[in-house]
Design a protein around this motif. Structure first.
Motif: not given
Length: 462
Positions: A108-113, A134-140, A143-149
Motif C-alpha cells: 500500500a505504501r508508496g505504490n505510485a505505479q 488517483w493521479a494526485e495520490a500517485a504524485r504525492t 513526486p518525481g515520477r514523470w509518468t504521473t503528469y
C-alpha cells in the motif's frame, strides 16, 4: 602493400573486410515482445497488441507462482487498461481494477505505479474526477515520477481545467523530455488553439518515436490534427503511414474513413470504417459510419450502426466505462433530444469539460431551449472560458443556435468560421452549414454597427 591489396580487393569484390581490431561491436539483441510491452506500459506510451498479449500472458503466469509480487500486479493491471483502450473492450477494465487494487493490497505504501495505473484506468473509463484523485495520490507518493503528469493532464483536460493541465505540462517538462512529452504538449497546445505549435510537436514526436507502435500512434494524432484543420490529403497520408507501421492502429483506420469520405471516395471510406469497427468497435466510429450511410441515403444501414452504438454503450457501462457523451450526441441528432439533455446534464455535473459543454449546448438547442444552449456553446468556443480549441463542429453548433435566436451577424460569422476551419467536418452537417449561410445571405445595413458615435467636441478631435 599487403594491406592495400586486401583493401583494394575488398572494394572490388563488393565486400568490406575489417582488420581484427576494427570489427564492429555486436548489436544487442532486440527486446522480446513482453519486454517491449513492459517498457511501453511503464513509460505510458503505446504498445502493440501482440506485445501486450505476450506481456499479459507472462505476468499472469508469474503471478500464479508469486502472488505477492506487487510490481507484477501493477504491470498486469496497466497492460489490461491499455488492451481495453486499444480494442474498445471494456471487459478488460474490471480485470485491470482487480489487479491494480491487489497491487495496493500487497504494498500500500508508496505504490505510485499502482496508483498511476488506477488513474489511467479512470481516464480510459472517462471518470476524470477519479482519475485526478488517483493521479494526485500517485504524485504525492512519488513526486518525481514523470509518468504521473500525463495522467494529470488527461484528467484536467476532461474536467475543463486547462490552467492545471498547462501547469502539469510545465512540471512534466522539468522532469522529462522526448517524444511522449511532445505528444502531451501537442494536446495542451491544441486545446489552446495553437495548432501550428501542436503540429510541430507531433512531427518531432513521430521522428523521435522509439518503437513502431509508438510511431504509429503519434502519426494517428498528427493525422487527426490535420483532419481538424480540413487538410484531407495530409490527414490521409498520416493515417496510411500509421496503418502501414501498425495494422492494429484502428483509430488511424477510422481517420482514414473520415478523410476518404471527405475526398468523395465513398466505397473506400465505408471499407475503412468497417475495418476499424471490426477491430475496435467504438461507439464513436459507429456514429460516424451511421452518419456517412445517412448522407448516402442508406437509412437501413445507418440504423444498424446506431443499434451497434447503443449496444456498445451498454457493454462499456457493464465494464465501468462511460460512453454517455457519444450517446448524448447521437440522441440529440438522431433520437430523443430531451433524453440527450438529461444524459449530458449529468455528464456536465461529473466532468465539465469543453466536449461536454458543446454536446449539451447542442442537445438543448435540439430540444428547443436556445437561450441556455447559447450559454454552453459559448463555453465550448470562448477561449476565456477554456474553449480555445479551433473546432468546426463547435463553431457550427454555436452558429446554428445564434441563427435560431435571430442573432444573424454572429450566426453568419460562426458558420463561416466552421467552414474555414474544416469545410468537410461532417458528411451531414457541412451541407447544413452551406444551406444556412445561403439562407442568411449577405449582411444587411441594419447589421453593421454604427462606429461614428456622437460628434466629438474635444480639442483632441481636431
Amino acid at each position: 602493400m599487403l594491406v592495400a591489396s586486401v583493401a583494394g580487393g575488398a572494394v572490388l569484390g563488393g565486400v568490406l573486410t575489417l582488420l581484427p581490431w576494427e570489427r564492429a561491436a555486436p548489436r544487442a539483441p532486440a527486446p522480446a515482445p513482453g519486454a517491449r510491452a513492459h517498457a511501453a506500459v511503464a513509460a505510458g506510451v503505446p504498445a502493440s497488441l501482440p506485445d501486450l498479449a505476450t506481456l499479459i500472458g507472462e505476468r499472469e503466469a508469474r503471478l500464479r507462482a508469486r502472488p505477492k509480487d506487487a510490481v507484477s500486479w501493477a504491470v498486469l493491471g496497466s497492460a489490461y487498461v491499455e488492451r481495453g483502450r486499444r480494442t474498445a473492450d471494456a471487459r478488460y477494465y474490471p480485470r485491470a481494477e482487480r489487479a491494480l487494487r491487489m497491487s495496493l493490497k500487497v504494498r500500500a505504501r508508496g505504490n505510485a505505479q499502482a496508483l498511476g495505473g488506477l488513474a489511467a484506468l479512470a481516464n480510459a473509463r472517462r471518470d476524470f474526477r477519479a482519475a485526478r484523485g488517483w493521479a494526485e495520490a500517485a504524485r504525492t507518493a512519488e513526486p518525481g515520477r514523470w509518468t504521473t503528469y500525463p495522467l494529470l493532464i488527461d484528467a484536467y483536460r476532461g474536467l475543463g481545467d486547462h490552467e492545471a493541465a498547462r501547469a502539469s505540462l510545465d512540471r512534466l517538462r522539468e522532469l522529462r523530455s522526448g517524444p511522449a512529452v511532445m505528444v502531451w504538449a501537442a494536446a495542451v497546445y491544441r486545446d489552446q488553439g495553437w495548432r501550428e505549435d501542436a503540429a510541430a510537436q507531433l512531427a518531432d514526436a513521430v521522428a523521435g518515436a522509439r518503437t513502431p507502435a509508438e510511431r504509429a500512434a503519434y502519426l494517428e494524432r498528427a493525422g487527426q490534427l490535420a483532419w481538424e484543420r480540413g487538410d484531407r490529403e495530409d490527414a490521409l497520408g498520416h493515417f496510411r503511414r500509421a496503418l502501414r507501421i501498425d495494422p492494429d492502429q484502428r483509430a488511424a483506420q477510422a481517420g482514414q474513413g473520415r478523410a476518404l469520405a471527405a475526398l468523395g471516395r465513398t466505397t473506400e471510406a465505408l471499407n475503412a470504417y468497417r475495418a476499424a469497427l471490426a477491430g475496435q468497435p467504438s461507439p464513436q466510429y459507429a456514429l460516424e459510419l451511421g452518419e456517412l450511410y445517412e448522407s448516402l441515403g442508406l437509412g437501413r444501414a445507418a440504423r444498424a450502426q446506431y443499434d451497434l452504438l447503443r449496444a456498445r454503450v451498454r457493454g462499456a457501462a457493464a465494464g465501468g466505462a462511460d460512453e454517455e457523451l457519444v450517446l448524448g450526441r447521437f440522441e440529440a441528432d438522431h433520437g430523443d433530444p430531451a433524453a440527450a439533455v438529461r444524459r449530458l446534464r449529468a455528464q456536465w455535473a461529473r466532468q465539465p469539460g469543453v466536449e461536454v459543454a458543446d454536446a449539451l449546448g447542442w442537445a438543448l438547442h435540439r430540444a428547443g431551449d436556445d437561450e441556455e444552449a447559447l450559454r454552453f456553446a459559448g463555453i465550448a468556443t470562448d477561449a476565456t472560458k477554456g474553449g480555445g480549441v479551433r473546432s468546426a463542429p463547435y463553431a457550427y453548433h454555436r452558429g446554428m443556435i445564434e441563427r435560431e435566436l435571430t442573432r444573424y451577424g454572429p450566426a453568419r460569422r460562426h458558420l463561416q468560421e466552421a467552414l474555414r476551419i474544416n469545410p468537410y467536418f461532417s458528411p451531414v452537417h457541412a451541407r447544413t452549414v452551406r444551406e444556412a449561410l445561403t439562407e442568411l445571405g449577405e449582411p444587411s445595413v441594419a447589421e453593421v454597427p454604427d462606429f461614428t458615435g456622437p460628434p466629438c467636441r474635444s480639442a483632441r478631435c481636431a
